[in-house]
Design a protein around this motif. Structure first.
Motif, mmCIF file in Angstrom:
data_model
loop_
_atom_site.group_PDB
_atom_site.id
_atom_site.type_symbol
_atom_site.label_atom_id
_atom_site.label_comp_id
_atom_site.label_asym_id
_atom_site.label_seq_id
_atom_site.Cartn_x
_atom_site.Cartn_y
_atom_site.Cartn_z
ATOM 1 N N ALA A 1 41.941 25.334 0.726
ATOM 2 C CA ALA A 1 43.357 25.095 -0.417
ATOM 3 C C ALA A 1 43.667 24.230 -0.271
ATOM 4 C CB ALA A 1 43.825 25.843 1.040
ATOM 5 N N ARG A 2 43.010 22.991 0.365
ATOM 6 C CA ARG A 2 43.923 21.464 -0.088
ATOM 7 C C ARG A 2 45.047 21.200 -0.545
ATOM 8 N NH1 ARG A 2 39.633 21.277 -4.603
ATOM 9 N NH2 ARG A 2 37.447 21.205 -2.909
ATOM 10 N N PRO A 3 45.944 21.821 1.085
ATOM 11 C CA PRO A 3 47.301 21.576 0.820
ATOM 12 C C PRO A 3 47.900 20.674 1.439
ATOM 13 C CG PRO A 3 47.089 22.574 2.723
ATOM 14 C CD PRO A 3 45.429 22.506 2.251
ATOM 15 N N ALA A 4 49.239 19.572 0.828
ATOM 16 C CA ALA A 4 49.463 18.559 1.444
ATOM 17 C C ALA A 4 49.819 18.218 2.695
ATOM 18 C CB ALA A 4 51.383 17.611 0.743
ATOM 19 N N GLY A 5 49.674 19.024 3.372
ATOM 20 C CA GLY A 5 49.593 19.133 4.883
ATOM 21 C C GLY A 5 49.838 21.024 5.926
ATOM 22 N N VAL B 1 44.617 35.472 4.388
ATOM 23 C CA VAL B 1 44.386 34.405 4.087
ATOM 24 C C VAL B 1 43.190 34.665 2.789
ATOM 25 C CG1 VAL B 1 41.769 35.364 4.727
ATOM 26 C CG2 VAL B 1 42.075 33.458 5.164
ATOM 27 N N ALA B 2 42.999 35.821 2.589
ATOM 28 C CA ALA B 2 43.111 35.860 0.629
ATOM 29 C C ALA B 2 44.282 35.358 -0.475
ATOM 30 C CB ALA B 2 42.503 37.472 0.501
ATOM 31 N N GLN B 3 45.154 34.900 0.073
ATOM 32 C CA GLN B 3 46.109 34.924 -0.611
ATOM 33 C C GLN B 3 46.684 32.942 -0.774
ATOM 34 O OE1 GLN B 3 49.359 37.060 1.578
ATOM 35 N NE2 GLN B 3 49.676 38.319 -0.464
ATOM 36 N N LEU B 4 45.988 32.593 0.492
ATOM 37 C CA LEU B 4 45.867 31.027 0.859
ATOM 38 C C LEU B 4 45.893 30.190 -0.200
ATOM 39 C CD1 LEU B 4 46.752 28.226 2.737
ATOM 40 C CD2 LEU B 4 44.028 29.020 3.629
ATOM 41 N N GLN B 5 44.385 30.642 -1.438
ATOM 42 C CA GLN B 5 44.246 29.176 -2.293
ATOM 43 C C GLN B 5 45.177 30.031 -3.160
ATOM 44 O OE1 GLN B 5 39.813 29.561 -2.843
ATOM 45 N NE2 GLN B 5 40.221 27.296 -4.465
ATOM 46 N N GLY C 1 43.971 36.935 9.528
ATOM 47 C CA GLY C 1 42.914 37.418 9.098
ATOM 48 C C GLY C 1 41.980 35.882 9.160
ATOM 49 N N LEU C 2 42.498 34.655 9.793
ATOM 50 C CA LEU C 2 42.226 33.280 9.868
ATOM 51 C C LEU C 2 42.237 33.233 11.342
ATOM 52 C CD1 LEU C 2 40.636 31.265 8.181
ATOM 53 C CD2 LEU C 2 42.817 30.247 8.043
ATOM 54 N N LYS C 3 41.160 33.221 12.322
ATOM 55 C CA LYS C 3 41.599 32.599 13.418
ATOM 56 C C LYS C 3 41.791 30.813 13.209
ATOM 57 C CE LYS C 3 39.398 31.799 18.120
ATOM 58 N NZ LYS C 3 37.978 31.327 18.369
ATOM 59 N N ASN C 4 43.380 30.493 14.186
ATOM 60 C CA ASN C 4 43.376 29.479 14.633
ATOM 61 C C ASN C 4 43.104 28.053 15.433
ATOM 62 O OD1 ASN C 4 45.946 27.416 13.563
ATOM 63 N ND2 ASN C 4 47.523 27.791 15.692
ATOM 64 N N ASP C 5 42.336 27.901 14.882
ATOM 65 C CA ASP C 5 41.269 26.651 15.625
ATOM 66 C C ASP C 5 40.643 25.920 14.573
ATOM 67 O OD1 ASP C 5 39.456 27.578 13.585
ATOM 68 O OD2 ASP C 5 37.650 28.620 15.803
ATOM 69 N N GLU C 6 39.859 24.831 14.582
ATOM 70 C CA GLU C 6 39.796 23.742 13.440
ATOM 71 C C GLU C 6 38.394 24.522 12.440
ATOM 72 O OE1 GLU C 6 36.415 23.831 17.759
ATOM 73 O OE2 GLU C 6 39.040 24.395 17.106
ATOM 74 N N TYR C 7 38.078 25.369 13.027
ATOM 75 C CA TYR C 7 36.688 25.990 12.025
ATOM 76 C C TYR C 7 38.156 26.035 10.487
ATOM 77 C CZ TYR C 7 33.539 24.941 14.772
ATOM 78 O OH TYR C 7 32.929 24.482 16.393
ATOM 79 N N ALA C 8 38.935 26.864 11.110
ATOM 80 C CA ALA C 8 39.801 27.510 10.105
ATOM 81 C C ALA C 8 40.621 26.599 9.555
ATOM 82 C CB ALA C 8 41.218 27.865 10.846
ATOM 83 N N ALA C 9 41.551 24.924 10.224
ATOM 84 C CA ALA C 9 41.872 24.433 9.769
ATOM 85 C C ALA C 9 40.775 23.419 8.707
ATOM 86 C CB ALA C 9 42.206 22.843 10.825
ATOM 87 N N GLU C 10 39.113 22.852 8.612
ATOM 88 C CA GLU C 10 38.538 22.830 8.609
ATOM 89 C C GLU C 10 38.818 23.404 6.726
ATOM 90 O OE1 GLU C 10 36.471 20.024 6.838
ATOM 91 O OE2 GLU C 10 37.098 19.573 8.382
ATOM 92 N N PHE C 11 38.432 24.901 7.440
ATOM 93 C CA PHE C 11 38.503 25.516 5.720
ATOM 94 C C PHE C 11 39.909 25.744 4.687
ATOM 95 C CE2 PHE C 11 40.385 29.471 3.835
ATOM 96 C CZ PHE C 11 39.089 30.179 2.838
#
Length: 188
Positions: free
Chosen positions: A77-81, A36-40, A62-72
Protein backbone atom coordinates in the motif's frame (compact mmCIF):
# COMPACT_ATOMS: atom_id res chain seq x y z
CA UNK A 1 4.03 22.91 17.93
CA UNK A 2 1.84 21.50 15.17
CA UNK A 3 2.32 18.44 13.02
CA UNK A 4 3.26 19.49 9.47
CA UNK A 5 1.31 22.77 9.87
CA UNK A 6 -1.76 20.75 10.92
CA UNK A 7 -3.35 20.95 14.34
CA UNK A 8 -5.96 18.42 13.22
CA UNK A 9 -5.24 15.00 11.72
CA UNK A 10 -8.58 14.13 10.14
CA UNK A 11 -9.46 10.44 10.32
CA UNK A 12 -11.78 8.95 7.68
CA UNK A 13 -13.84 5.97 8.79
CA UNK A 14 -15.73 5.44 5.51
CA UNK A 15 -15.07 6.04 1.83
CA UNK A 16 -17.76 8.76 1.92
CA UNK A 17 -15.74 10.55 4.61
CA UNK A 18 -12.58 10.17 2.53
CA UNK A 19 -14.33 11.71 -0.47
CA UNK A 20 -15.18 14.76 1.67
CA UNK A 21 -11.70 14.86 3.16
CA UNK A 22 -9.97 14.81 -0.22
CA UNK A 23 -11.52 18.22 -0.97
CA UNK A 24 -10.07 19.78 2.20
CA UNK A 25 -6.53 21.22 2.41
CA UNK A 26 -5.11 18.71 4.91
CA UNK A 27 -1.88 17.06 3.79
CA UNK A 28 -1.76 14.21 6.32
CA UNK A 29 -4.87 12.12 6.91
CA UNK A 30 -5.63 8.95 8.85
CA UNK A 31 -7.48 6.02 7.27
CA UNK A 32 -9.56 3.86 9.61
CA UNK A 33 -11.88 0.87 9.29
CA UNK A 34 -11.31 -0.81 5.95
CA UNK A 35 -11.16 -4.29 4.49
CA UNK A 36 -7.81 -5.64 3.33
CA UNK A 37 -9.00 -5.61 -0.30
CA UNK A 38 -9.70 -1.86 0.00
CA UNK A 39 -6.31 -1.00 1.43
CA UNK A 40 -4.25 -0.37 -1.68
CA UNK A 41 -6.99 1.37 -3.72
CA UNK A 42 -7.93 3.68 -0.83
CA UNK A 43 -4.31 4.60 -0.11
CA UNK A 44 -3.75 5.24 -3.83
CA UNK A 45 -6.90 7.38 -4.04
CA UNK A 46 -5.65 9.51 -1.15
CA UNK A 47 -2.15 9.81 -2.59
CA UNK A 48 -3.42 10.68 -6.07
CA UNK A 49 -5.27 13.58 -4.46
CA UNK A 50 -2.14 14.96 -2.83
CA UNK A 51 -2.67 13.41 0.60
CA UNK A 52 -0.17 11.58 2.77
CA UNK A 53 -2.27 8.77 4.26
CA UNK A 54 -1.54 7.18 7.60
CA UNK A 55 -3.14 3.74 7.88
CA UNK A 56 -4.47 2.37 11.15
CA UNK A 57 -3.17 -1.21 10.95
CA UNK A 58 -5.28 -2.45 13.87
CA UNK A 59 -8.51 -1.56 12.05
CA UNK A 60 -7.98 -3.40 8.76
CA UNK A 61 -10.42 -6.30 8.56
CA UNK A 62 -9.01 -9.49 7.10
CA UNK A 63 -5.43 -8.66 8.04
CA UNK A 64 -3.82 -10.00 11.20
CA UNK A 65 -2.16 -7.21 13.15
CA UNK A 66 1.44 -8.42 13.25
CA UNK A 67 4.82 -7.61 11.69
CA UNK A 68 3.96 -9.52 8.50
CA UNK A 69 0.84 -7.43 8.03
CA UNK A 70 2.91 -4.30 8.66
CA UNK A 71 5.40 -5.40 6.01
CA UNK A 72 2.51 -5.97 3.59
CA UNK A 73 1.06 -2.53 4.31
CA UNK A 74 4.46 -0.85 3.94
CA UNK A 75 5.45 -2.65 0.73
CA UNK A 76 2.12 -2.98 -1.08
CA UNK A 77 0.00 0.00 0.00
CA UNK A 78 2.93 2.35 0.74
CA UNK A 79 1.20 4.86 3.02
CA UNK A 80 3.03 7.74 4.67
CA UNK A 81 2.73 6.00 8.02
CA UNK A 82 1.07 3.39 10.20
CA UNK A 83 -0.79 3.62 13.51
CA UNK A 84 -0.85 0.58 15.80
CA UNK A 85 -0.92 -0.49 19.43
CA UNK A 86 1.49 -3.33 18.69
CA UNK A 87 5.23 -3.02 19.23
CA UNK A 88 6.08 -5.45 16.39
CA UNK A 89 4.05 -3.39 13.91
CA UNK A 90 5.79 -0.18 15.03
CA UNK A 91 9.22 -1.82 14.69
CA UNK A 92 8.45 -3.06 11.16
CA UNK A 93 7.06 0.35 10.19
CA UNK A 94 10.25 2.05 11.37
CA UNK A 95 12.37 -0.51 9.48
CA UNK A 96 10.49 0.52 6.34
CA UNK A 97 11.18 4.19 7.14
CA UNK A 98 7.51 5.14 7.41
CA UNK A 99 5.98 7.33 10.09
CA UNK A 100 5.33 5.10 13.13
CA UNK A 101 2.55 6.15 15.50
CA UNK A 102 1.98 3.97 18.54
CA UNK A 103 -1.45 4.14 20.11
CA UNK A 104 -1.73 4.30 23.89
CA UNK A 105 -5.03 3.64 25.64
CA UNK A 106 -5.08 5.21 29.09
CA UNK A 107 -6.50 2.36 31.16
CA UNK A 108 -4.74 2.48 34.52
CA UNK A 109 -1.38 3.25 36.10
CA UNK A 110 0.00 -0.27 35.65
CA UNK A 111 -0.79 -0.33 31.92
CA UNK A 112 0.67 3.15 31.54
CA UNK A 113 3.95 2.14 33.20
CA UNK A 114 4.20 -0.92 30.94
CA UNK A 115 3.60 1.34 27.96
CA UNK A 116 6.43 3.66 29.02
CA UNK A 117 8.78 0.66 29.08
CA UNK A 118 7.53 -0.41 25.64
CA UNK A 119 8.11 3.08 24.19
CA UNK A 120 11.73 2.85 25.34
CA UNK A 121 12.09 -0.21 23.08
CA UNK A 122 9.93 0.80 20.11
CA UNK A 123 10.81 4.51 19.95
CA UNK A 124 7.80 5.48 17.82
CA UNK A 125 7.84 8.78 15.96
CA UNK A 126 4.62 9.78 17.73
CA UNK A 127 2.40 8.43 20.48
CA UNK A 128 -1.36 8.77 20.08
CA UNK A 129 -2.95 9.11 23.52
CA UNK A 130 -6.55 7.94 23.89
CA UNK A 131 -8.80 9.33 25.16
CA UNK A 132 -7.44 12.68 24.11
CA UNK A 133 -9.59 14.65 26.54
CA UNK A 134 -7.27 14.26 29.54
CA UNK A 135 -4.87 17.19 29.15
CA UNK A 136 -2.64 16.41 32.13
CA UNK A 137 -2.01 12.90 30.77
CA UNK A 138 -1.04 14.28 27.36
CA UNK A 139 1.53 16.46 29.10
CA UNK A 140 2.77 13.57 31.27
CA UNK A 141 3.23 11.16 28.35
CA UNK A 142 5.15 13.76 26.38
CA UNK A 143 7.33 14.70 29.38
CA UNK A 144 8.06 11.08 30.38
CA UNK A 145 8.89 9.85 26.88
CA UNK A 146 10.21 12.90 25.06
CA UNK A 147 8.16 11.67 22.09
CA UNK A 148 5.65 14.01 20.42
CA UNK A 149 2.03 13.17 21.23
CA UNK A 150 -1.19 13.14 19.24
CA UNK A 151 -4.47 13.26 21.16
CA UNK A 152 -7.39 11.20 19.91
CA UNK A 153 -10.63 9.64 21.03
CA UNK A 154 -13.65 11.42 22.47
CA UNK A 155 -12.60 14.72 20.89
CA UNK A 156 -15.98 16.34 20.29
CA UNK A 157 -15.53 20.10 20.41
CA UNK A 158 -13.08 22.80 19.40
CA UNK A 159 -12.53 23.33 23.13
CA UNK A 160 -11.42 19.67 23.44
CA UNK A 161 -8.96 20.28 20.60
CA UNK A 162 -7.63 23.48 22.15
CA UNK A 163 -7.16 21.87 25.57
CA UNK A 164 -5.24 18.94 24.05
CA UNK A 165 -3.01 21.28 22.06
CA UNK A 166 -2.44 23.52 25.09
CA UNK A 167 -1.35 20.41 27.03
CA UNK A 168 1.34 19.77 24.44
CA UNK A 169 -0.27 17.60 21.78
CA UNK A 170 1.35 18.10 18.35
CA UNK A 171 -2.01 17.41 16.70
CA UNK A 172 -5.44 15.99 17.42
CA UNK A 173 -6.82 13.03 15.50
CA UNK A 174 -10.55 13.16 14.90
CA UNK A 175 -13.21 11.67 12.67
CA UNK A 176 -15.51 14.61 13.49
CA UNK A 177 -16.28 16.30 10.15
CA UNK A 178 -17.33 19.56 11.85
CA UNK A 179 -13.89 19.83 13.45
CA UNK A 180 -12.21 19.15 10.09
CA UNK A 181 -14.11 22.10 8.64
CA UNK A 182 -13.49 24.28 11.69
CA UNK A 183 -9.71 23.92 11.46
CA UNK A 184 -9.20 23.69 7.67
CA UNK A 185 -8.58 27.44 7.29
CA UNK A 186 -5.54 27.27 9.58
CA UNK A 187 -3.55 25.26 7.05
CA UNK A 188 -1.20 27.05 4.72
Amino acid sequence: MSFSRQRILPAARKVKDLEKLIKLPYEYIVLLDMHVAQLQPIVQLAKSNGKKPIVHADLIEGLKNDEYAAEFICQIARPAGIVSTRASVIAKTKQNKLLAIQRLFLLDTNALEKSYAMFERTKPDYIEVLPGVIPHMIAEVHERTGIPVFAGGLIRTANDVEQALAAGASAVTTSNLQLWKHYENEIG
